[in-house]
Design an enzyme around this catalytic site. Sequence first.
Site, mmCIF file in Angstrom:
data_model
loop_
_atom_site.group_PDB
_atom_site.id
_atom_site.type_symbol
_atom_site.label_atom_id
_atom_site.label_comp_id
_atom_site.label_asym_id
_atom_site.label_seq_id
_atom_site.Cartn_x
_atom_site.Cartn_y
_atom_site.Cartn_z
ATOM 1 N N MET A 30 118.964 60.062 18.725
ATOM 2 C CA MET A 30 118.152 60.407 17.558
ATOM 3 C C MET A 30 118.461 61.838 17.104
ATOM 4 S SD MET A 30 114.590 58.425 18.000
ATOM 5 C CE MET A 30 113.811 59.587 19.094
ATOM 6 N N GLY A 31 119.559 62.418 17.618
ATOM 7 C CA GLY A 31 120.002 63.715 17.123
ATOM 8 C C GLY A 31 119.256 64.897 17.723
ATOM 9 N N HIS A 37 122.475 65.240 25.587
ATOM 10 C CA HIS A 37 123.264 64.395 24.685
ATOM 11 C C HIS A 37 124.756 64.658 24.885
ATOM 12 C CE1 HIS A 37 119.449 64.822 22.201
ATOM 13 N NE2 HIS A 37 119.585 63.508 22.251
ATOM 14 N N GLY A 147 120.729 58.120 29.091
ATOM 15 C CA GLY A 147 120.340 59.170 30.028
ATOM 16 C C GLY A 147 119.281 58.692 31.013
ATOM 17 N N ASP A 150 115.360 59.084 30.390
ATOM 18 C CA ASP A 150 114.489 58.014 29.887
ATOM 19 C C ASP A 150 114.630 56.809 30.820
ATOM 20 O OD1 ASP A 150 113.598 58.881 26.890
ATOM 21 O OD2 ASP A 150 115.534 59.700 27.421
ATOM 22 N N ALA A 176 119.984 66.076 32.338
ATOM 23 C CA ALA A 176 120.388 67.481 32.169
ATOM 24 C C ALA A 176 119.122 68.329 32.107
ATOM 25 C CB ALA A 176 121.191 67.642 30.887
ATOM 26 N N MET A 184 115.802 68.614 29.745
ATOM 27 C CA MET A 184 116.088 68.889 28.334
ATOM 28 C C MET A 184 115.570 67.755 27.465
ATOM 29 S SD MET A 184 119.807 70.559 28.266
ATOM 30 C CE MET A 184 120.118 72.083 29.146
ATOM 31 N N SER A 185 115.034 68.138 26.306
ATOM 32 C CA SER A 185 114.522 67.160 25.352
ATOM 33 C C SER A 185 114.541 67.795 23.971
ATOM 34 C CB SER A 185 113.074 66.797 25.724
ATOM 35 O OG SER A 185 112.442 66.173 24.629
ATOM 36 N N SER A 186 114.828 66.984 22.963
ATOM 37 C CA SER A 186 114.806 67.514 21.590
ATOM 38 C C SER A 186 113.421 68.062 21.273
ATOM 39 C CB SER A 186 115.157 66.408 20.598
ATOM 40 O OG SER A 186 116.407 65.838 20.922
HETATM 41 P P1 AMP Z 1 117.323 60.709 22.182
HETATM 42 O O1 AMP Z 1 118.125 61.384 21.121
HETATM 43 O O2 AMP Z 1 116.225 61.554 22.734
HETATM 44 O O3 AMP Z 1 116.900 59.311 21.801
HETATM 45 O O4 AMP Z 1 118.315 60.516 23.414
HETATM 46 C C1 AMP Z 1 119.558 59.889 23.259
HETATM 47 C C2 AMP Z 1 120.129 59.620 24.623
HETATM 48 O O5 AMP Z 1 120.250 60.857 25.330
HETATM 49 C C3 AMP Z 1 119.225 58.716 25.480
HETATM 50 O O6 AMP Z 1 120.033 57.832 26.235
HETATM 51 C C4 AMP Z 1 118.530 59.710 26.367
HETATM 52 O O7 AMP Z 1 118.138 59.161 27.616
HETATM 53 C C5 AMP Z 1 119.607 60.744 26.575
HETATM 54 N N1 AMP Z 1 119.003 62.019 26.977
HETATM 55 C C6 AMP Z 1 117.992 62.690 26.372
HETATM 56 N N2 AMP Z 1 117.662 63.799 27.077
HETATM 57 C C7 AMP Z 1 118.476 63.809 28.159
HETATM 58 C C8 AMP Z 1 118.635 64.679 29.278
HETATM 59 N N3 AMP Z 1 117.875 65.774 29.431
HETATM 60 N N4 AMP Z 1 119.567 64.380 30.198
HETATM 61 C C9 AMP Z 1 120.348 63.261 30.061
HETATM 62 N N5 AMP Z 1 120.254 62.414 29.030
HETATM 63 C C10 AMP Z 1 119.338 62.667 28.095
#
Ligand code: AMP
Length: 281
Positions: A30-31, A37, A147, A150, A176, A184-186
């Site tokens: 989702m960017g 990511h 990742g 989730d 990560a 880490m999280s957006s």
């Molecule tokens: P999202 O953009 O948050 O939907 O995440 C896209 C992908 O990145 C998903 O498969 C998430 O599980 C992965 N992801 C998000 N945060 C992390 C992280 N801190 N470490 C590893 N993978 C991640």
Amino acid sequence: MKVISTIKELRAELSKERQEGKTIGLIPTMGYFHQGHLELMRRAREECAVVVVSLYVNPTQFAPSEDFESYPRDFERDKRLAENVGVDYLFCPSNAEMYLPNHLTYVEVEKITNKLCGASRPHHFKGVTTVVAKLFNIVKPDKAYFGQKDAQQVVVIRKMVEDLNFDLEIVVVPTAREEDGLAMSSRNTYLSAVEREEALVLSKSLQHAKELIDSGERIAQKIKEEMQKLIKSKPHVNLEYISICDHKTLEELSRIEGETLIALAAKAGKVRLIDNIVIRD
Ligand code: AMP
């Protein structure tokens, strides 16, 4: 790197690549990219001839009360970061491209989507599996990267792949973390200074659980209580759940045995955060 916004154009490009016998890796996102990511993209870059990243904030996985509108977005920065990692195609469709006005079909994995995050987000995983199934059909990847951050999403998507016979491999990449341990999280970008500091208790409580298990504790309830005590000491952090469960079925465990997932969700201020570890007993 080619930036593509239509399904037709992406299919045309990928069908050429496929005819040349190239393996295709997909990373759905989702960017608002962070190192998590980028780790997924790097891993795909190592393993696949063609790397496709989808960048799409999927409205069907947000409830009306959730943060779809305010979800962080920065397309130019994301484009730069993906290009630097060597991504071949950045697929960023519009909502109109992904969902026709008469869209009626959803993919729903039962039971395991009602637990953990599904308990407070009852429609979330239906949105996730629907959009991921669509992306699998659009891209037809050989491998798709997700990742461990989730953890429930991974379990749900693996089940969908198994049940609906998607012909691809799911690759799971470790979580990560920031230097101090915060996953880490957006959404971390929305934490205030004090929330950011207190949010650290989440990864600390998971580490504490691991220490308890390493020193012989096996009773799930005792571990949960210790974790709750730590988290409750932070006034800006509101715990939603702690689950100690089988890492495949997500069934709650009373004793730590085999591969166990310890997962939690909490709100720091208004920001919903999740984290987990897998214990291999
Ligand atoms: P999202 O953009 O948050 O939907 O995440 C896209 C992908 O990145 C998903 O498969 C998430 O599980 C992965 N992801 C998000 N945060 C992390 C992280 N801190 N470490 C590893 N993978 C991640």
